[in-house]
Write an enzyme that holds these catalytic residues in place. Structure first.
Site, PDB file in Angstrom:
ATOM      1  N   SER A 137      28.286 -44.038  33.697  1.00 32.76           N
ATOM      2  CA  SER A 137      27.032 -44.431  33.622  1.00 32.76           C
ATOM      3  C   SER A 137      26.437 -43.641  34.803  1.00 32.76           C
ATOM      4  CB  SER A 137      26.968 -45.808  33.644  1.00 32.76           C
ATOM      5  OG  SER A 137      27.809 -46.647  33.026  1.00 32.76           O
ATOM      6  N   GLN A 138      24.861 -43.614  34.674  1.00 35.42           N
ATOM      7  CA  GLN A 138      24.224 -43.151  35.596  1.00 35.42           C
ATOM      8  C   GLN A 138      24.266 -43.992  36.990  1.00 35.42           C
ATOM      9  OE1 GLN A 138      20.208 -42.961  34.125  1.00 35.42           O
ATOM     10  NE2 GLN A 138      19.286 -42.567  36.257  1.00 35.42           N
TER      11      GLN A 138
END
Ligand code: SAH
Length: 223
Positions: free
Chosen positions: A71-72
């Site tokens: 994920s970011q």
């Protein structure tokens, strides 16, 4: 520093890139000191392999094995912050992926259980946890939509893949006063990050922000 302003992000030492990384987290709303320090201690560069490793300190999701994504970082930070983990907590993460989120949680909680439907991801993440001496994490291959009944109940639950609704076994495995953070919505449209708090009488729901995650898929993967 050479080159044009456009490739500034690709330059500089690893230390400079890490500093910019932490600055970007703060500017995107990750302000909790305990979360920031757990993220500072967790080198994202170790969790991204191959051609994308070079971009580990940029605030973007990146491909990992088994067609999944890490994920970011700013979303990881905001989710961890919303989870409000306490030092005595037992936490369940559904969606081990690279192991990055679990490694951050291991610095904040007493015990972290993380599950993924892909054996290969669990194996690679477990190897990293051992190498980093993160001994309070247990990674298990299983379908996380059923939670982890043997270890329930949990103080905190974080889901890093999107379901249409919060899976009811996960709601059932949350302690009273416990918090669950998860993306909900259809996989190919905009999803919402929500925070569920279990009260004496039921569940409170807060909608935090729009997000986009890979879908929560039933059953075990083939890899
Ligand atoms: N938290 C991860 C990112 C996870 S991406 C990180 O820090 O890198 C979402 C992960 O959820 C994928 O690895 C996918 O295999 C897993 N997943 C999807 N459905 C699942 C399910 N039913 N049970 C367990 N894991 C699941």
């Amino acid at each position: 520093m050479t080159g044009g302003a456009g490739d500034f992000d690709d330059e500089g030492s690893v230390a400079e890139r890490k500093m910019r990384f932490l600055y970007a987290l703060r500017s995107r709303g990750v302000t909790d000191h305990r979360v920031l320090s757990a993220m500072e201690r967790t080198d994202r560069g170790l969790f991204v392999r191959g051609v994308f490793a070079d971009r580990a300190y940029e605030d973007m999701p990146l491909p990992i094995a088994c067609g999944q994504t890490i994920s970011q970082p700013s979303i990881v930070g905001l989710m961890t912050q919303a989870l409000n983990v306490q030092p005595r907590d037992k936490v369940l993460e559904v969606g081990t992926g690279s192991g990055y989120q679990a490694a951050i949680l291991s610095h904040l909680a007493r015990r972290v259980y993380t599950v993924d439907r892909h054996r290969r991801l669990v194996r690679e993440a477990s190897d990293l946890f051992a190498a980093l001496d993160l001994t309070n994490i247990t990674a298990i291959t299983s379908d996380g939509s059923f939670g982890l009944p043997d270890q329930a109940p949990f103080d905190r639950i974080i889901v890093t893949a999107a379901a249409e609704d919060p899976p009811s076994p996960l709601l059932a495995q949350l302690k009273t006063g416990g918090i669950m953070v998860l993306p909900v919505g259809q996989s190919d449209t905009v999803q919402s990050l929500i925070k569920v708090t279990r009260t004496e009488s039921g569940f409170d729901y807060d909608e935090l922000r729009p997000v986009r995650f890979v879908p929560l898929v039933e059953g075990l993967g083939t890899e």
